[in-house]
Design a protein around this motif. Structure first.
Motif, PDB file in Angstrom:
ATOM      1  N   LEU A 136      45.069 -10.997  57.923  1.00 53.28           N
ATOM      2  CA  LEU A 136      44.869  -9.759  57.170  1.00 53.28           C
ATOM      3  C   LEU A 136      45.573  -8.584  57.838  1.00 53.28           C
ATOM      4  CD1 LEU A 136      41.150 -10.121  56.119  1.00 53.28           C
ATOM      5  CD2 LEU A 136      43.166 -10.349  54.679  1.00 53.28           C
ATOM      6  N   ALA A 137      45.548  -8.535  59.170  1.00 50.46           N
ATOM      7  CA  ALA A 137      46.258  -7.469  59.880  1.00 50.46           C
ATOM      8  C   ALA A 137      47.765  -7.589  59.652  1.00 50.46           C
ATOM      9  CB  ALA A 137      45.930  -7.536  61.365  1.00 50.46           C
ATOM     10  N   TYR A 138      48.280  -8.819  59.654  1.00 50.26           N
ATOM     11  CA  TYR A 138      49.707  -9.030  59.397  1.00 50.26           C
ATOM     12  C   TYR A 138      50.082  -8.574  57.991  1.00 50.26           C
ATOM     13  CZ  TYR A 138      53.933 -11.492  58.034  1.00 50.26           C
ATOM     14  OH  TYR A 138      55.161 -11.799  57.527  1.00 50.26           O
ATOM     15  N   VAL A 139      49.269  -8.926  57.014  1.00 52.36           N
ATOM     16  CA  VAL A 139      49.558  -8.531  55.627  1.00 52.36           C
ATOM     17  C   VAL A 139      49.527  -7.020  55.493  1.00 52.36           C
ATOM     18  CG1 VAL A 139      48.660  -8.618  53.278  1.00 52.36           C
ATOM     19  CG2 VAL A 139      48.798 -10.701  54.619  1.00 52.36           C
ATOM     20  N   LEU A 140      48.539  -6.380  56.114  1.00 50.26           N
ATOM     21  CA  LEU A 140      48.447  -4.920  56.057  1.00 50.26           C
ATOM     22  C   LEU A 140      49.653  -4.275  56.728  1.00 50.26           C
ATOM     23  CD1 LEU A 140      46.780  -2.385  55.388  1.00 50.26           C
ATOM     24  CD2 LEU A 140      45.724  -2.629  57.628  1.00 50.26           C
ATOM     25  N   PHE A 141      50.013  -4.745  57.919  1.00 55.26           N
ATOM     26  CA  PHE A 141      51.153  -4.189  58.643  1.00 55.26           C
ATOM     27  C   PHE A 141      52.449  -4.400  57.874  1.00 55.26           C
ATOM     28  CE2 PHE A 141      54.546  -4.578  61.840  1.00 55.26           C
ATOM     29  CZ  PHE A 141      54.469  -3.315  62.392  1.00 55.26           C
ATOM     30  N   TYR A 142      52.619  -5.591  57.307  1.00 51.78           N
ATOM     31  CA  TYR A 142      53.824  -5.880  56.535  1.00 51.78           C
ATOM     32  C   TYR A 142      53.908  -4.961  55.318  1.00 51.78           C
ATOM     33  CZ  TYR A 142      57.259  -8.348  53.719  1.00 51.78           C
ATOM     34  OH  TYR A 142      58.357  -8.652  52.952  1.00 51.78           O
ATOM     35  N   GLY A 143      52.781  -4.746  54.658  1.00 55.07           N
ATOM     36  CA  GLY A 143      52.772  -3.846  53.503  1.00 55.07           C
ATOM     37  C   GLY A 143      53.149  -2.425  53.868  1.00 55.07           C
ATOM     38  N   ILE A 144      52.624  -1.959  54.983  1.00 54.42           N
ATOM     39  CA  ILE A 144      52.938  -0.591  55.424  1.00 54.42           C
ATOM     40  C   ILE A 144      54.404  -0.475  55.801  1.00 54.42           C
ATOM     41  CG2 ILE A 144      52.504   1.082  57.265  1.00 54.42           C
ATOM     42  CD1 ILE A 144      49.579   0.165  57.223  1.00 54.42           C
ATOM     43  N   VAL A 145      54.920  -1.435  56.566  1.00 54.49           N
ATOM     44  CA  VAL A 145      56.312  -1.382  57.009  1.00 54.49           C
ATOM     45  C   VAL A 145      57.266  -1.513  55.832  1.00 54.49           C
ATOM     46  CG1 VAL A 145      58.064  -2.637  58.327  1.00 54.49           C
ATOM     47  CG2 VAL A 145      55.846  -2.156  59.348  1.00 54.49           C
ATOM     48  N   SER A 146      56.985  -2.431  54.910  1.00 59.59           N
ATOM     49  CA  SER A 146      57.896  -2.606  53.782  1.00 59.59           C
ATOM     50  C   SER A 146      57.870  -1.386  52.865  1.00 59.59           C
ATOM     51  CB  SER A 146      57.538  -3.869  52.994  1.00 59.59           C
ATOM     52  OG  SER A 146      56.273  -3.734  52.386  1.00 59.59           O
ATOM     53  N   GLN A 147      56.714  -0.779  52.695  1.00 59.18           N
ATOM     54  CA  GLN A 147      56.637   0.423  51.864  1.00 59.18           C
ATOM     55  C   GLN A 147      57.403   1.565  52.520  1.00 59.18           C
ATOM     56  OE1 GLN A 147      55.374   0.536  48.866  1.00 59.18           O
ATOM     57  NE2 GLN A 147      55.791   2.694  48.579  1.00 59.18           N
ATOM     58  N   ASP A 148      57.270   1.704  53.835  1.00 58.77           N
ATOM     59  CA  ASP A 148      57.996   2.752  54.543  1.00 58.77           C
ATOM     60  C   ASP A 148      59.505   2.505  54.468  1.00 58.77           C
ATOM     61  OD1 ASP A 148      58.071   5.098  56.213  1.00 58.77           O
ATOM     62  OD2 ASP A 148      58.676   3.750  57.856  1.00 58.77           O
ATOM     63  N   THR A 149      59.919   1.262  54.602  1.00 63.58           N
ATOM     64  CA  THR A 149      61.340   0.920  54.519  1.00 63.58           C
ATOM     65  C   THR A 149      61.889   1.235  53.130  1.00 63.58           C
ATOM     66  OG1 THR A 149      60.983  -0.837  56.122  1.00 63.58           O
ATOM     67  CG2 THR A 149      63.020  -0.914  54.865  1.00 63.58           C
ATOM     68  N   LYS A 150      61.139   0.877  52.105  1.00 60.83           N
ATOM     69  CA  LYS A 150      61.574   1.181  50.736  1.00 60.83           C
ATOM     70  C   LYS A 150      61.684   2.689  50.518  1.00 60.83           C
ATOM     71  CE  LYS A 150      59.498  -2.856  48.567  1.00 60.83           C
ATOM     72  NZ  LYS A 150      58.438  -3.326  47.671  1.00 60.83           N
ATOM     73  N   HIS A 151      60.710   3.424  51.052  1.00 66.25           N
ATOM     74  CA  HIS A 151      60.722   4.870  50.879  1.00 66.25           C
ATOM     75  C   HIS A 151      61.928   5.493  51.589  1.00 66.25           C
ATOM     76  CE1 HIS A 151      59.183   8.886  50.250  1.00 66.25           C
ATOM     77  NE2 HIS A 151      59.271   9.120  51.560  1.00 66.25           N
ATOM     78  N   ARG A 152      62.201   5.028  52.818  1.00 68.26           N
ATOM     79  CA  ARG A 152      63.347   5.567  53.555  1.00 68.26           C
ATOM     80  C   ARG A 152      64.676   5.208  52.871  1.00 68.26           C
ATOM     81  NH1 ARG A 152      62.315   6.089  59.876  1.00 68.26           N
ATOM     82  NH2 ARG A 152      60.093   6.493  59.803  1.00 68.26           N
ATOM     83  N   ALA A 153      64.772   3.979  52.372  1.00 67.34           N
ATOM     84  CA  ALA A 153      66.000   3.582  51.662  1.00 67.34           C
ATOM     85  C   ALA A 153      66.182   4.420  50.403  1.00 67.34           C
ATOM     86  CB  ALA A 153      65.936   2.099  51.324  1.00 67.34           C
ATOM     87  N   TYR A 154      65.101   4.675  49.680  1.00 66.68           N
ATOM     88  CA  TYR A 154      65.174   5.493  48.473  1.00 66.68           C
ATOM     89  C   TYR A 154      65.618   6.912  48.807  1.00 66.68           C
ATOM     90  CZ  TYR A 154      63.675   8.011  44.319  1.00 66.68           C
ATOM     91  OH  TYR A 154      63.632   8.816  43.233  1.00 66.68           O
ATOM     92  N   GLU A 155      65.040   7.470  49.902  1.00 71.07           N
ATOM     93  CA  GLU A 155      65.425   8.834  50.296  1.00 71.07           C
ATOM     94  C   GLU A 155      66.891   8.887  50.721  1.00 71.07           C
ATOM     95  OE1 GLU A 155      63.747  11.718  50.160  1.00 71.07           O
ATOM     96  OE2 GLU A 155      62.166  10.604  49.100  1.00 71.07           O
ATOM     97  N   GLU A 156      67.374   7.837  51.415  1.00 69.52           N
ATOM     98  CA  GLU A 156      68.756   7.813  51.856  1.00 69.52           C
ATOM     99  C   GLU A 156      69.703   7.701  50.668  1.00 69.52           C
ATOM    100  OE1 GLU A 156      71.541   4.953  54.565  1.00 69.52           O
ATOM    101  OE2 GLU A 156      69.459   5.277  55.222  1.00 69.52           O
TER     102      GLU A 156
END
Length: 69
Positions: free
Chosen positions: A46-66
């Motif tokens: 569950l911690a892995y799934v939560l961390f992966y969700g946070i990291v992937s969402q942040d990556t998507k957000h940064r890519a969108y902003e770029e």
């Protein structure tokens, strides 16, 4: 109704009583350890799934902003 007949109990020596107690404790501790390991594995997943969700969402957000810039 069939009557219940209780036979005379066998007397156990102290060594046999101790061995039965140790066998019971070993069985219960083994089952408890397996249960704790399964729960730890579930929490880690569950911690892995939560961390992966946070990291992937942040990556998507940064890519969108770029791309937006």
């Amino acid at each position: 109704m069939k009557p219940i007949v209780v036979k005379e109990q066998v007397r156990l020596g102290p060594a046999r009583c101790f061995m039965l107690a140790v066998a019971g404790m070993y069985y219960r501790l083994t089952r408890s350890a397996i249960t704790v390991l399964i729960l730890a594995l579930a929490v880690a997943f569950l911690a892995y799934v939560l961390f992966y969700g946070i990291v992937s969402q942040d990556t998507k957000h940064r890519a969108y902003e770029e791309l937006k810039q």
